[in-house]
Design a protein around this motif. Structure first.
Motif, PDB file in Angstrom:
ATOM      1  N   GLU A 330     -19.453  -0.345  -5.578  1.00 21.78           N
ATOM      2  CA  GLU A 330     -18.167  -0.137  -4.905  1.00 21.78           C
ATOM      3  C   GLU A 330     -17.319   0.904  -5.644  1.00 21.78           C
ATOM      4  OE1 GLU A 330     -16.032  -3.751  -3.339  1.00 21.78           O
ATOM      5  OE2 GLU A 330     -14.693  -3.261  -5.010  1.00 21.78           O
ATOM      6  N   THR A 331     -16.607   1.715  -4.879  1.00 20.66           N
ATOM      7  CA  THR A 331     -15.630   2.644  -5.469  1.00 20.66           C
ATOM      8  C   THR A 331     -14.267   2.346  -4.868  1.00 20.66           C
ATOM      9  OG1 THR A 331     -17.263   4.382  -5.856  1.00 20.66           O
ATOM     10  CG2 THR A 331     -14.968   5.083  -5.697  1.00 20.66           C
ATOM     11  N   THR A 332     -13.261   2.240  -5.727  1.00 21.59           N
ATOM     12  CA  THR A 332     -11.894   1.983  -5.269  1.00 21.59           C
ATOM     13  C   THR A 332     -11.003   3.129  -5.724  1.00 21.59           C
ATOM     14  OG1 THR A 332     -12.269  -0.371  -5.532  1.00 21.59           O
ATOM     15  CG2 THR A 332      -9.983   0.321  -5.348  1.00 21.59           C
ATOM     16  N   ILE A 333     -10.241   3.679  -4.784  1.00 22.30           N
ATOM     17  CA  ILE A 333      -9.285   4.747  -5.098  1.00 22.30           C
ATOM     18  C   ILE A 333      -7.901   4.235  -4.705  1.00 22.30           C
ATOM     19  CG2 ILE A 333      -8.602   7.140  -4.611  1.00 22.30           C
ATOM     20  CD1 ILE A 333     -11.566   7.657  -3.835  1.00 22.30           C
ATOM     21  N   THR A 334      -6.970   4.192  -5.661  1.00 19.11           N
ATOM     22  CA  THR A 334      -5.602   3.737  -5.356  1.00 19.11           C
ATOM     23  C   THR A 334      -4.593   4.765  -5.872  1.00 19.11           C
ATOM     24  OG1 THR A 334      -5.486   2.502  -7.412  1.00 19.11           O
ATOM     25  CG2 THR A 334      -6.168   1.263  -5.462  1.00 19.11           C
ATOM     26  N   GLY A 335      -3.325   4.531  -5.497  1.00 11.75           N
ATOM     27  CA  GLY A 335      -2.261   5.439  -5.958  1.00 11.75           C
ATOM     28  C   GLY A 335      -2.349   6.807  -5.311  1.00 11.75           C
ATOM     29  N   ALA A 336      -2.988   6.849  -4.135  1.00  8.37           N
ATOM     30  CA  ALA A 336      -3.234   8.136  -3.476  1.00  8.37           C
ATOM     31  C   ALA A 336      -2.483   8.230  -2.142  1.00  8.37           C
ATOM     32  CB  ALA A 336      -4.734   8.329  -3.268  1.00  8.37           C
ATOM     33  N   GLY A 337      -1.302   7.609  -2.075  1.00  4.37           N
ATOM     34  CA  GLY A 337      -0.518   7.602  -0.830  1.00  4.37           C
ATOM     35  C   GLY A 337      -0.216   9.007  -0.316  1.00  4.37           C
ATOM     36  N   GLU A 338      -0.119   9.983  -1.215  1.00  5.64           N
ATOM     37  CA  GLU A 338       0.148  11.374  -0.813  1.00  5.64           C
ATOM     38  C   GLU A 338      -0.893  11.907   0.172  1.00  5.64           C
ATOM     39  OE1 GLU A 338       2.341  14.261  -1.504  1.00  5.64           O
ATOM     40  OE2 GLU A 338       3.504  12.434  -1.409  1.00  5.64           O
ATOM     41  N   SER A 344      -4.346  16.196   7.240  1.00  5.83           N
ATOM     42  CA  SER A 344      -4.411  15.050   8.154  1.00  5.83           C
ATOM     43  C   SER A 344      -4.055  13.836   7.308  1.00  5.83           C
ATOM     44  CB  SER A 344      -5.828  14.895   8.734  1.00  5.83           C
ATOM     45  OG  SER A 344      -6.733  14.517   7.694  1.00  5.83           O
ATOM     46  N   ASP A 345      -3.972  12.655   7.924  1.00  9.43           N
ATOM     47  CA  ASP A 345      -3.854  11.422   7.133  1.00  9.43           C
ATOM     48  C   ASP A 345      -5.261  11.158   6.584  1.00  9.43           C
ATOM     49  OD1 ASP A 345      -3.971   8.835   6.189  1.00  9.43           O
ATOM     50  OD2 ASP A 345      -2.671   8.020   7.747  1.00  9.43           O
ATOM     51  N   ARG A 346      -5.510  11.665   5.398  1.00 15.08           N
ATOM     52  CA  ARG A 346      -6.890  11.664   4.883  1.00 15.08           C
ATOM     53  C   ARG A 346      -7.399  10.263   4.581  1.00 15.08           C
ATOM     54  NH1 ARG A 346      -6.633  17.301   1.380  1.00 15.08           N
ATOM     55  NH2 ARG A 346      -7.050  18.624   3.191  1.00 15.08           N
ATOM     56  N   ILE A 347      -6.513   9.335   4.283  1.00 15.64           N
ATOM     57  CA  ILE A 347      -6.998   7.972   4.008  1.00 15.64           C
ATOM     58  C   ILE A 347      -7.561   7.385   5.295  1.00 15.64           C
ATOM     59  CG2 ILE A 347      -6.299   5.626   3.349  1.00 15.64           C
ATOM     60  CD1 ILE A 347      -4.345   6.909   1.363  1.00 15.64           C
ATOM     61  N   SER A 348      -6.789   7.462   6.361  1.00 16.37           N
ATOM     62  CA  SER A 348      -7.292   6.842   7.596  1.00 16.37           C
ATOM     63  C   SER A 348      -8.458   7.647   8.174  1.00 16.37           C
ATOM     64  CB  SER A 348      -6.161   6.617   8.597  1.00 16.37           C
ATOM     65  OG  SER A 348      -5.962   7.741   9.365  1.00 16.37           O
ATOM     66  N   MET A 349      -8.434   8.963   8.035  1.00 12.41           N
ATOM     67  CA  MET A 349      -9.556   9.777   8.552  1.00 12.41           C
ATOM     68  C   MET A 349     -10.852   9.474   7.795  1.00 12.41           C
ATOM     69  SD  MET A 349      -8.429  11.683  10.981  1.00 12.41           S
ATOM     70  CE  MET A 349      -9.726  12.881  11.136  1.00 12.41           C
ATOM     71  N   PRO A 365      -3.149   0.604   1.639  1.00 13.84           N
ATOM     72  CA  PRO A 365      -1.942   1.391   1.935  1.00 13.84           C
ATOM     73  C   PRO A 365      -1.950   2.736   1.193  1.00 13.84           C
ATOM     74  CG  PRO A 365      -1.363  -0.878   1.383  1.00 13.84           C
ATOM     75  CD  PRO A 365      -2.838  -0.754   1.152  1.00 13.84           C
ATOM     76  N   ASP A 366      -2.467   2.750  -0.026  1.00 12.57           N
ATOM     77  CA  ASP A 366      -2.417   3.985  -0.828  1.00 12.57           C
ATOM     78  C   ASP A 366      -3.803   4.410  -1.312  1.00 12.57           C
ATOM     79  OD1 ASP A 366      -2.926   1.960  -2.591  1.00 12.57           O
ATOM     80  OD2 ASP A 366      -1.539   2.682  -4.139  1.00 12.57           O
ATOM     81  N   GLY A 367      -4.825   4.100  -0.538  1.00 15.02           N
ATOM     82  CA  GLY A 367      -6.155   4.505  -0.980  1.00 15.02           C
ATOM     83  C   GLY A 367      -7.242   3.903  -0.123  1.00 15.02           C
ATOM     84  N   LEU A 368      -8.416   3.738  -0.691  1.00 11.28           N
ATOM     85  CA  LEU A 368      -9.547   3.199   0.070  1.00 11.28           C
ATOM     86  C   LEU A 368     -10.600   2.595  -0.859  1.00 11.28           C
ATOM     87  CD1 LEU A 368     -11.748   6.167   1.362  1.00 11.28           C
ATOM     88  CD2 LEU A 368      -9.871   6.489  -0.201  1.00 11.28           C
ATOM     89  N   VAL A 369     -11.429   1.733  -0.258  1.00 14.22           N
ATOM     90  CA  VAL A 369     -12.549   1.130  -0.971  1.00 14.22           C
ATOM     91  C   VAL A 369     -13.806   1.497  -0.188  1.00 14.22           C
ATOM     92  CG1 VAL A 369     -13.546  -1.007  -1.873  1.00 14.22           C
ATOM     93  CG2 VAL A 369     -11.063  -0.808  -1.631  1.00 14.22           C
ATOM     94  N   VAL A 370     -14.812   1.990  -0.894  1.00 14.57           N
ATOM     95  CA  VAL A 370     -16.050   2.435  -0.235  1.00 14.57           C
ATOM     96  C   VAL A 370     -17.232   1.722  -0.879  1.00 14.57           C
ATOM     97  CG1 VAL A 370     -17.508   4.442   0.303  1.00 14.57           C
ATOM     98  CG2 VAL A 370     -15.020   4.720   0.128  1.00 14.57           C
ATOM     99  N   GLN A 371     -18.122   1.163  -0.045  1.00 11.87           N
ATOM    100  CA  GLN A 371     -19.355   0.549  -0.555  1.00 11.87           C
ATOM    101  C   GLN A 371     -20.493   1.566  -0.405  1.00 11.87           C
ATOM    102  OE1 GLN A 371     -19.084  -2.434  -1.844  1.00 11.87           O
ATOM    103  NE2 GLN A 371     -17.071  -2.972  -0.999  1.00 11.87           N
ATOM    104  N   GLY A 372     -21.163   1.832  -1.494  1.00 12.94           N
ATOM    105  CA  GLY A 372     -22.272   2.787  -1.439  1.00 12.94           C
ATOM    106  C   GLY A 372     -23.450   2.228  -0.652  1.00 12.94           C
ATOM    107  N   THR A 373     -24.202   3.135  -0.040  1.00 13.39           N
ATOM    108  CA  THR A 373     -25.388   2.718   0.716  1.00 13.39           C
ATOM    109  C   THR A 373     -26.468   3.792   0.631  1.00 13.39           C
ATOM    110  OG1 THR A 373     -26.250   2.216   2.915  1.00 13.39           O
ATOM    111  CG2 THR A 373     -24.357   3.677   2.839  1.00 13.39           C
TER     112      THR A 373
END
Ligand code: S3P
Length: 430
Positions: A330-338, A344-349, A365-373
Protein backbone atom coordinates in the motif's frame (compact mmCIF):
# COMPACT_ATOMS: atom_id res chain seq x y z
CA UNK A 1 9.79 -17.32 -31.58
CA UNK A 2 9.11 -14.49 -29.07
CA UNK A 3 11.77 -11.76 -29.27
CA UNK A 4 13.61 -11.10 -26.01
CA UNK A 5 12.93 -7.61 -24.61
CA UNK A 6 15.89 -5.30 -25.24
CA UNK A 7 17.34 -4.39 -21.83
CA UNK A 8 20.40 -2.47 -22.97
CA UNK A 9 21.03 0.98 -21.48
CA UNK A 10 19.04 3.70 -23.21
CA UNK A 11 19.73 7.41 -23.32
CA UNK A 12 17.20 10.22 -23.33
CA UNK A 13 16.89 13.97 -22.98
CA UNK A 14 13.88 15.90 -21.80
CA UNK A 15 12.63 19.34 -22.84
CA UNK A 16 13.68 22.47 -20.95
CA UNK A 17 12.27 23.12 -17.50
CA UNK A 18 8.82 24.68 -17.65
CA UNK A 19 9.10 26.77 -14.47
CA UNK A 20 12.51 28.12 -15.43
CA UNK A 21 11.49 28.90 -19.03
CA UNK A 22 8.50 30.94 -17.80
CA UNK A 23 10.70 32.86 -15.38
CA UNK A 24 13.46 33.45 -17.90
CA UNK A 25 10.96 34.86 -20.41
CA UNK A 26 9.34 37.11 -17.82
CA UNK A 27 12.63 38.34 -16.32
CA UNK A 28 14.11 38.94 -19.80
CA UNK A 29 11.09 41.12 -20.61
CA UNK A 30 11.91 43.28 -17.56
CA UNK A 31 15.56 43.90 -18.44
CA UNK A 32 16.72 46.92 -20.43
CA UNK A 33 18.24 44.98 -23.33
CA UNK A 34 18.64 41.83 -25.38
CA UNK A 35 18.53 38.47 -23.54
CA UNK A 36 18.98 34.96 -24.86
CA UNK A 37 17.27 31.83 -23.52
CA UNK A 38 18.90 28.62 -24.69
CA UNK A 39 17.21 25.21 -24.71
CA UNK A 40 13.88 26.64 -23.55
CA UNK A 41 10.74 24.60 -23.22
CA UNK A 42 8.63 25.26 -26.30
CA UNK A 43 5.21 23.90 -25.36
CA UNK A 44 1.65 24.98 -24.73
CA UNK A 45 2.34 26.60 -21.35
CA UNK A 46 5.47 28.52 -22.23
CA UNK A 47 3.95 29.56 -25.56
CA UNK A 48 1.24 31.21 -23.46
CA UNK A 49 3.87 33.27 -21.63
CA UNK A 50 5.52 34.21 -24.92
CA UNK A 51 2.14 35.20 -26.40
CA UNK A 52 1.11 37.45 -23.49
CA UNK A 53 4.53 39.14 -23.36
CA UNK A 54 4.31 39.83 -27.09
CA UNK A 55 0.90 41.41 -26.50
CA UNK A 56 2.54 43.60 -23.83
CA UNK A 57 5.03 44.96 -26.35
CA UNK A 58 7.96 42.57 -25.79
CA UNK A 59 9.56 41.38 -29.06
CA UNK A 60 10.51 37.68 -28.82
CA UNK A 61 12.23 35.89 -31.68
CA UNK A 62 13.20 32.23 -32.16
CA UNK A 63 16.79 32.05 -33.46
CA UNK A 64 17.96 29.28 -35.84
CA UNK A 65 19.36 27.06 -33.06
CA UNK A 66 16.05 27.24 -31.22
CA UNK A 67 17.06 29.77 -28.60
CA UNK A 68 14.75 32.66 -27.78
CA UNK A 69 15.86 36.25 -28.07
CA UNK A 70 13.90 38.71 -25.94
CA UNK A 71 14.01 42.50 -26.10
CA UNK A 72 13.32 43.78 -22.59
CA UNK A 73 11.30 46.91 -21.88
CA UNK A 74 12.57 47.63 -18.36
CA UNK A 75 10.94 47.06 -14.99
CA UNK A 76 7.90 49.28 -15.64
CA UNK A 77 7.93 49.59 -19.42
CA UNK A 78 5.30 47.12 -20.61
CA UNK A 79 2.64 48.61 -22.88
CA UNK A 80 -1.14 48.27 -22.53
CA UNK A 81 -2.47 45.24 -24.43
CA UNK A 82 -5.22 45.73 -26.97
CA UNK A 83 -7.12 42.57 -26.04
CA UNK A 84 -7.52 40.30 -22.99
CA UNK A 85 -4.33 38.34 -22.24
CA UNK A 86 -5.05 34.64 -22.76
CA UNK A 87 -2.90 32.54 -20.42
CA UNK A 88 -4.23 29.28 -21.86
CA UNK A 89 -3.80 26.39 -19.42
CA UNK A 90 -0.92 28.00 -17.55
CA UNK A 91 -1.33 28.96 -13.90
CA UNK A 92 2.30 30.06 -13.74
CA UNK A 93 1.76 32.53 -16.58
CA UNK A 94 -1.35 34.03 -15.02
CA UNK A 95 -0.05 34.33 -11.47
CA UNK A 96 3.47 35.55 -12.15
CA UNK A 97 2.21 37.99 -14.76
CA UNK A 98 -0.27 39.47 -12.27
CA UNK A 99 2.69 40.26 -10.01
CA UNK A 100 4.47 42.08 -12.84
CA UNK A 101 1.34 43.90 -14.04
CA UNK A 102 0.62 45.15 -10.51
CA UNK A 103 3.47 47.66 -10.96
CA UNK A 104 2.87 48.67 -14.60
CA UNK A 105 0.98 51.91 -15.23
CA UNK A 106 -1.62 50.26 -17.44
CA UNK A 107 -4.89 48.33 -17.44
CA UNK A 108 -4.97 44.71 -18.62
CA UNK A 109 -7.36 41.82 -18.32
CA UNK A 110 -6.32 38.19 -17.99
CA UNK A 111 -8.18 35.05 -18.88
CA UNK A 112 -7.45 31.40 -19.66
CA UNK A 113 -8.94 28.09 -20.74
CA UNK A 114 -11.74 26.30 -18.84
CA UNK A 115 -9.24 24.64 -16.49
CA UNK A 116 -7.39 27.86 -15.65
CA UNK A 117 -10.65 29.76 -15.20
CA UNK A 118 -11.64 27.25 -12.52
CA UNK A 119 -8.47 27.75 -10.42
CA UNK A 120 -8.19 30.08 -7.40
CA UNK A 121 -6.65 33.50 -7.99
CA UNK A 122 -7.23 35.35 -4.71
CA UNK A 123 -4.15 33.66 -3.29
CA UNK A 124 -2.25 36.05 -5.55
CA UNK A 125 -4.67 38.96 -6.03
CA UNK A 126 -5.04 39.42 -2.25
CA UNK A 127 -1.38 40.26 -1.53
CA UNK A 128 -1.14 42.30 -4.75
CA UNK A 129 -4.17 44.36 -3.68
CA UNK A 130 -2.48 44.92 -0.34
CA UNK A 131 0.46 46.34 -2.23
CA UNK A 132 -1.87 48.78 -4.01
CA UNK A 133 -2.86 47.08 -7.28
CA UNK A 134 -6.51 47.50 -8.27
CA UNK A 135 -8.00 44.19 -9.37
CA UNK A 136 -11.55 43.57 -10.52
CA UNK A 137 -12.98 40.06 -10.85
CA UNK A 138 -14.87 40.04 -14.15
CA UNK A 139 -16.57 36.66 -13.67
CA UNK A 140 -16.81 34.35 -10.67
CA UNK A 141 -15.30 35.24 -7.31
CA UNK A 142 -11.66 34.13 -6.90
CA UNK A 143 -11.39 33.20 -10.60
CA UNK A 144 -10.17 34.54 -13.91
CA UNK A 145 -11.02 36.63 -15.85
CA UNK A 146 -9.75 39.63 -13.87
CA UNK A 147 -8.86 43.18 -14.82
CA UNK A 148 -5.79 44.65 -13.18
CA UNK A 149 -4.85 48.33 -12.98
CA UNK A 150 -1.22 48.63 -11.96
CA UNK A 151 0.74 51.58 -10.66
CA UNK A 152 2.53 52.79 -7.54
CA UNK A 153 2.94 50.01 -5.00
CA UNK A 154 3.64 49.78 -1.27
CA UNK A 155 6.08 47.45 0.51
CA UNK A 156 4.60 44.18 1.76
CA UNK A 157 5.30 41.64 4.44
CA UNK A 158 3.28 38.58 3.45
CA UNK A 159 2.75 35.30 5.25
CA UNK A 160 1.42 32.73 2.81
CA UNK A 161 -0.76 29.96 4.21
CA UNK A 162 0.23 27.54 1.42
CA UNK A 163 3.66 26.75 0.04
CA UNK A 164 3.18 28.14 -3.47
CA UNK A 165 6.05 29.15 -5.71
CA UNK A 166 3.60 30.92 -7.99
CA UNK A 167 2.27 33.16 -5.22
CA UNK A 168 5.73 33.77 -3.78
CA UNK A 169 7.06 34.66 -7.23
CA UNK A 170 4.16 37.00 -7.97
CA UNK A 171 4.88 38.99 -4.80
CA UNK A 172 8.63 39.05 -5.43
CA UNK A 173 8.10 40.23 -9.02
CA UNK A 174 5.66 42.93 -7.84
CA UNK A 175 8.31 44.16 -5.37
CA UNK A 176 10.98 44.05 -8.08
CA UNK A 177 8.92 45.94 -10.68
CA UNK A 178 7.37 48.32 -8.16
CA UNK A 179 10.71 49.19 -6.56
CA UNK A 180 9.45 48.17 -3.10
CA UNK A 181 10.92 45.82 -0.51
CA UNK A 182 8.84 42.68 0.05
CA UNK A 183 9.10 39.81 2.50
CA UNK A 184 7.34 36.49 1.88
CA UNK A 185 7.12 33.73 4.46
CA UNK A 186 6.09 30.31 3.22
CA UNK A 187 5.19 27.44 5.57
CA UNK A 188 7.41 25.00 3.65
CA UNK A 189 10.00 25.74 0.99
CA UNK A 190 8.56 25.82 -2.50
CA UNK A 191 10.65 25.80 -5.68
CA UNK A 192 13.15 28.66 -5.64
CA UNK A 193 13.82 29.29 -9.35
CA UNK A 194 12.69 32.92 -9.14
CA UNK A 195 15.05 33.63 -6.25
CA UNK A 196 18.00 31.98 -8.02
CA UNK A 197 17.37 33.83 -11.27
CA UNK A 198 16.91 37.25 -9.66
CA UNK A 199 19.90 36.82 -7.37
CA UNK A 200 21.99 35.95 -10.40
CA UNK A 201 20.89 39.28 -11.92
CA UNK A 202 22.12 41.20 -8.89
CA UNK A 203 18.84 41.61 -7.02
CA UNK A 204 19.50 41.58 -3.25
CA UNK A 205 17.56 38.63 -1.84
CA UNK A 206 18.03 37.21 1.62
CA UNK A 207 16.51 34.04 3.04
CA UNK A 208 16.21 32.48 6.44
CA UNK A 209 14.35 29.53 7.88
CA UNK A 210 12.69 29.74 11.28
CA UNK A 211 9.78 28.41 13.31
CA UNK A 212 7.25 30.35 11.17
CA UNK A 213 8.62 28.86 7.95
CA UNK A 214 10.97 30.05 5.24
CA UNK A 215 11.34 33.79 4.77
CA UNK A 216 12.53 35.51 1.58
CA UNK A 217 13.22 39.25 1.48
CA UNK A 218 13.74 41.22 -1.72
CA UNK A 219 15.29 44.70 -1.77
CA UNK A 220 14.49 46.89 -4.76
CA UNK A 221 16.94 47.73 -7.55
CA UNK A 222 16.75 50.35 -10.31
CA UNK A 223 17.03 47.87 -13.17
CA UNK A 224 18.06 44.32 -14.04
CA UNK A 225 20.64 43.55 -16.73
CA UNK A 226 19.99 41.46 -19.85
CA UNK A 227 21.23 37.88 -19.57
CA UNK A 228 22.07 34.67 -21.39
CA UNK A 229 20.73 31.51 -19.75
CA UNK A 230 20.63 27.81 -20.64
CA UNK A 231 17.54 26.07 -19.29
CA UNK A 232 18.11 22.67 -17.61
CA UNK A 233 16.01 19.65 -18.60
CA UNK A 234 12.72 19.51 -16.73
CA UNK A 235 12.83 17.16 -13.74
CA UNK A 236 9.03 16.91 -13.81
CA UNK A 237 9.14 15.72 -17.43
CA UNK A 238 12.02 13.35 -16.63
CA UNK A 239 9.91 11.85 -13.82
CA UNK A 240 7.60 10.21 -16.38
CA UNK A 241 10.52 8.58 -18.18
CA UNK A 242 12.03 7.50 -14.86
CA UNK A 243 8.75 5.81 -13.98
CA UNK A 244 8.44 4.16 -17.39
CA UNK A 245 12.02 2.86 -17.23
CA UNK A 246 11.45 1.46 -13.75
CA UNK A 247 8.21 -0.28 -14.64
CA UNK A 248 9.46 -1.58 -17.98
CA UNK A 249 12.71 -2.73 -16.37
CA UNK A 250 14.73 -0.80 -18.94
CA UNK A 251 17.93 0.88 -17.70
CA UNK A 252 17.89 4.54 -18.73
CA UNK A 253 20.21 7.52 -18.48
CA UNK A 254 18.51 10.92 -18.80
CA UNK A 255 21.00 13.66 -19.61
CA UNK A 256 21.08 17.24 -18.34
CA UNK A 257 18.17 17.25 -15.90
CA UNK A 258 17.63 20.04 -13.36
CA UNK A 259 18.15 18.66 -9.85
CA UNK A 260 17.28 21.72 -7.79
CA UNK A 261 16.58 20.21 -4.34
CA UNK A 262 13.25 22.07 -4.12
CA UNK A 263 12.10 19.89 -7.05
CA UNK A 264 13.59 16.43 -6.54
CA UNK A 265 11.51 15.05 -3.67
CA UNK A 266 10.50 12.12 -5.90
CA UNK A 267 14.06 10.79 -5.69
CA UNK A 268 13.81 10.44 -1.90
CA UNK A 269 10.49 8.63 -2.22
CA UNK A 270 11.83 6.27 -4.90
CA UNK A 271 14.81 5.40 -2.70
CA UNK A 272 12.36 4.51 0.06
CA UNK A 273 10.32 2.43 -2.37
CA UNK A 274 13.41 0.35 -3.12
CA UNK A 275 14.26 1.85 -6.52
CA UNK A 276 16.99 4.45 -6.01
CA UNK A 277 17.85 6.64 -9.00
CA UNK A 278 21.52 7.61 -9.26
CA UNK A 279 22.37 11.29 -9.73
CA UNK A 280 25.48 11.34 -11.93
CA UNK A 281 27.92 14.09 -12.85
CA UNK A 282 26.28 16.85 -10.82
CA UNK A 283 27.24 20.26 -12.21
CA UNK A 284 26.14 23.87 -12.02
CA UNK A 285 24.43 25.46 -15.02
CA UNK A 286 24.09 29.16 -14.29
CA UNK A 287 22.08 29.45 -11.09
CA UNK A 288 20.71 25.90 -11.21
CA UNK A 289 22.17 22.45 -10.42
CA UNK A 290 22.01 19.89 -13.25
CA UNK A 291 22.92 16.19 -13.45
CA UNK A 292 22.25 12.99 -15.38
CA UNK A 293 19.74 10.56 -13.87
CA UNK A 294 20.49 6.85 -14.09
CA UNK A 295 17.54 4.53 -13.63
CA UNK A 296 18.18 0.83 -13.07
CA UNK A 297 15.58 -1.88 -12.75
CA UNK A 298 14.16 -2.38 -9.27
CA UNK A 299 11.17 -3.88 -7.48
CA UNK A 300 9.01 -1.20 -5.91
CA UNK A 301 7.38 -1.42 -2.50
CA UNK A 302 4.66 0.86 -1.13
CA UNK A 303 5.46 3.83 1.09
CA UNK A 304 3.94 6.76 2.93
CA UNK A 305 4.36 10.33 1.70
CA UNK A 306 3.51 13.14 4.11
CA UNK A 307 2.67 16.83 3.77
CA UNK A 308 6.14 18.19 4.48
CA UNK A 309 7.41 16.28 1.43
CA UNK A 310 4.74 17.56 -0.97
CA UNK A 311 6.19 20.91 -2.13
CA UNK A 312 9.33 19.23 -3.51
CA UNK A 313 7.25 16.68 -5.47
CA UNK A 314 3.96 18.52 -5.96
CA UNK A 315 3.86 17.88 -9.71
CA UNK A 316 5.04 14.27 -9.33
CA UNK A 317 2.04 12.96 -7.37
CA UNK A 318 0.31 11.67 -10.54
CA UNK A 319 3.37 9.66 -11.58
CA UNK A 320 3.90 8.52 -8.00
CA UNK A 321 0.31 7.26 -7.87
CA UNK A 322 0.83 5.10 -10.96
CA UNK A 323 4.12 3.78 -9.59
CA UNK A 324 2.23 2.92 -6.40
CA UNK A 325 -0.24 0.94 -8.51
CA UNK A 326 2.69 -1.33 -9.52
CA UNK A 327 4.43 -1.42 -6.12
CA UNK A 328 4.11 -4.21 -3.62
CA UNK A 329 1.63 -3.28 -0.87
CA UNK A 330 0.00 0.00 0.00
CA UNK A 331 1.06 3.59 -0.67
CA UNK A 332 -0.49 6.50 1.22
CA UNK A 333 -0.06 10.14 0.18
CA UNK A 334 -1.38 12.83 2.56
CA UNK A 335 -1.03 16.58 3.02
CA UNK A 336 -1.54 17.05 -0.71
CA UNK A 337 -4.77 19.10 -0.68
CA UNK A 338 -3.18 21.55 -3.16
CA UNK A 339 -3.57 18.87 -5.81
CA UNK A 340 -7.28 19.60 -5.91
CA UNK A 341 -6.60 23.00 -7.48
CA UNK A 342 -4.07 22.03 -10.14
CA UNK A 343 -4.87 21.70 -13.87
CA UNK A 344 -7.59 19.30 -12.66
CA UNK A 345 -8.62 17.99 -9.23
CA UNK A 346 -5.77 15.51 -9.39
CA UNK A 347 -6.76 13.60 -6.28
CA UNK A 348 -10.20 12.73 -7.56
CA UNK A 349 -8.95 12.21 -11.15
CA UNK A 350 -6.22 9.82 -10.03
CA UNK A 351 -8.49 7.77 -7.82
CA UNK A 352 -11.33 7.60 -10.36
CA UNK A 353 -8.97 6.56 -13.17
CA UNK A 354 -7.05 4.03 -11.09
CA UNK A 355 -10.34 2.40 -10.10
CA UNK A 356 -11.60 2.50 -13.70
CA UNK A 357 -8.64 0.38 -14.83
CA UNK A 358 -8.77 -2.16 -12.00
CA UNK A 359 -6.59 -0.72 -9.21
CA UNK A 360 -7.88 -0.50 -5.63
CA UNK A 361 -7.59 3.13 -4.59
CA UNK A 362 -9.23 5.36 -2.02
CA UNK A 363 -9.68 9.11 -1.97
CA UNK A 364 -8.73 11.06 1.17
CA UNK A 365 -9.61 14.73 1.71
CA UNK A 366 -5.94 15.65 1.17
CA UNK A 367 -4.50 12.67 -0.65
CA UNK A 368 -5.02 9.06 -1.67
CA UNK A 369 -4.28 5.45 -0.81
CA UNK A 370 -3.27 3.05 -3.59
CA UNK A 371 -2.95 -0.75 -3.39
CA UNK A 372 -0.32 -2.15 -5.72
CA UNK A 373 -1.25 -4.92 -8.13
CA UNK A 374 0.44 -7.11 -10.74
CA UNK A 375 -2.79 -7.66 -12.67
CA UNK A 376 -3.16 -6.51 -16.25
CA UNK A 377 -4.81 -3.11 -16.23
CA UNK A 378 -7.45 -2.27 -18.79
CA UNK A 379 -9.97 0.49 -19.32
CA UNK A 380 -10.68 4.08 -20.21
CA UNK A 381 -8.82 7.02 -18.69
CA UNK A 382 -10.38 10.50 -18.54
CA UNK A 383 -7.78 13.27 -18.38
CA UNK A 384 -9.94 16.42 -18.19
CA UNK A 385 -7.21 17.83 -20.45
CA UNK A 386 -4.63 17.56 -17.64
CA UNK A 387 -1.18 16.91 -19.15
CA UNK A 388 0.20 15.13 -16.11
CA UNK A 389 -2.79 12.81 -15.79
CA UNK A 390 -2.42 11.91 -19.48
CA UNK A 391 1.32 11.19 -19.13
CA UNK A 392 1.06 9.31 -15.82
CA UNK A 393 -1.49 6.88 -17.25
CA UNK A 394 0.45 6.81 -20.50
CA UNK A 395 3.28 5.20 -18.52
CA UNK A 396 0.95 2.51 -17.15
CA UNK A 397 -0.53 1.93 -20.58
CA UNK A 398 2.96 1.21 -21.96
CA UNK A 399 3.37 -1.89 -19.77
CA UNK A 400 2.99 -5.32 -21.36
CA UNK A 401 -0.51 -6.62 -20.81
CA UNK A 402 -1.98 -3.22 -19.95
CA UNK A 403 -4.41 -1.62 -22.38
CA UNK A 404 -5.53 1.89 -21.55
CA UNK A 405 -7.56 4.22 -23.70
CA UNK A 406 -6.55 7.77 -22.78
CA UNK A 407 -9.10 10.31 -23.94
CA UNK A 408 -6.71 13.22 -24.59
CA UNK A 409 -3.16 12.14 -25.36
CA UNK A 410 -2.52 15.51 -26.99
CA UNK A 411 -2.72 17.17 -23.54
CA UNK A 412 0.92 16.13 -22.98
CA UNK A 413 1.95 18.96 -25.30
CA UNK A 414 1.21 21.46 -22.52
CA UNK A 415 4.58 20.62 -20.95
CA UNK A 416 6.25 17.72 -22.84
CA UNK A 417 5.88 17.73 -26.61
CA UNK A 418 7.43 14.50 -27.85
CA UNK A 419 6.41 12.56 -24.73
CA UNK A 420 4.66 9.78 -26.62
CA UNK A 421 7.60 9.28 -28.97
CA UNK A 422 10.05 9.11 -26.03
CA UNK A 423 7.82 6.59 -24.30
CA UNK A 424 7.59 4.50 -27.46
CA UNK A 425 11.41 4.54 -27.76
CA UNK A 426 11.66 3.09 -24.26
CA UNK A 427 9.12 0.38 -25.07
CA UNK A 428 10.56 -0.69 -28.37
CA UNK A 429 14.30 -0.20 -28.21
CA UNK A 430 16.89 2.40 -29.13
C1 S3P B 1 4.97 26.19 -10.36
C2 S3P B 1 4.59 26.06 -9.06
C3 S3P B 1 3.72 24.98 -8.58
C4 S3P B 1 3.64 23.85 -9.59
C5 S3P B 1 3.42 24.35 -10.99
C6 S3P B 1 4.57 25.25 -11.41
C7 S3P B 1 5.86 27.32 -10.72
O1 S3P B 1 2.42 25.51 -8.37
O2 S3P B 1 2.62 22.96 -9.23
O3 S3P B 1 3.33 23.27 -11.90
O4 S3P B 1 6.44 27.32 -11.82
O5 S3P B 1 5.98 28.24 -9.90
P1 S3P B 1 1.98 26.23 -6.98
O6 S3P B 1 2.69 27.51 -6.88
O7 S3P B 1 0.49 26.43 -7.12
O8 S3P B 1 2.33 25.25 -5.91
Amino acid sequence: MIPMPDRSLRHARVPGDKSITHRALLAAALTGGLSRIREPLVAGDTNATRRVLTALGVPIETLPAGELQVVGRGLRGLIAPEAPLDCGNSGTTARLLLGILAAQPLVASLTGDDSLRSRPMRRVTRPLREMGARIRELGDADRLPVEITGGELRPLRFEDATASAQVKSAVLLAGLCGGQPVTVTEPLRSRDHTERLLRGLGVPLSERSGAAGHEIRLEPVGQIPPFDVTVPGDFSAAAFLVAAALLLGTPLRIHGVGVNPTRTGLLDVLARMGAPVAVLEPRQQGAEPVADLLVSAGELRGTTVVGTEIPALVDEVPVLAVLAARAEGETTITGAGELRVKESDRISMLVANLRAIGVVAEELPDGLVVQGTRNSLRGAVATAGDHRIAMAFGVLGALPGCELRIDDRAAAAVSFPGFWQELRRLETGP
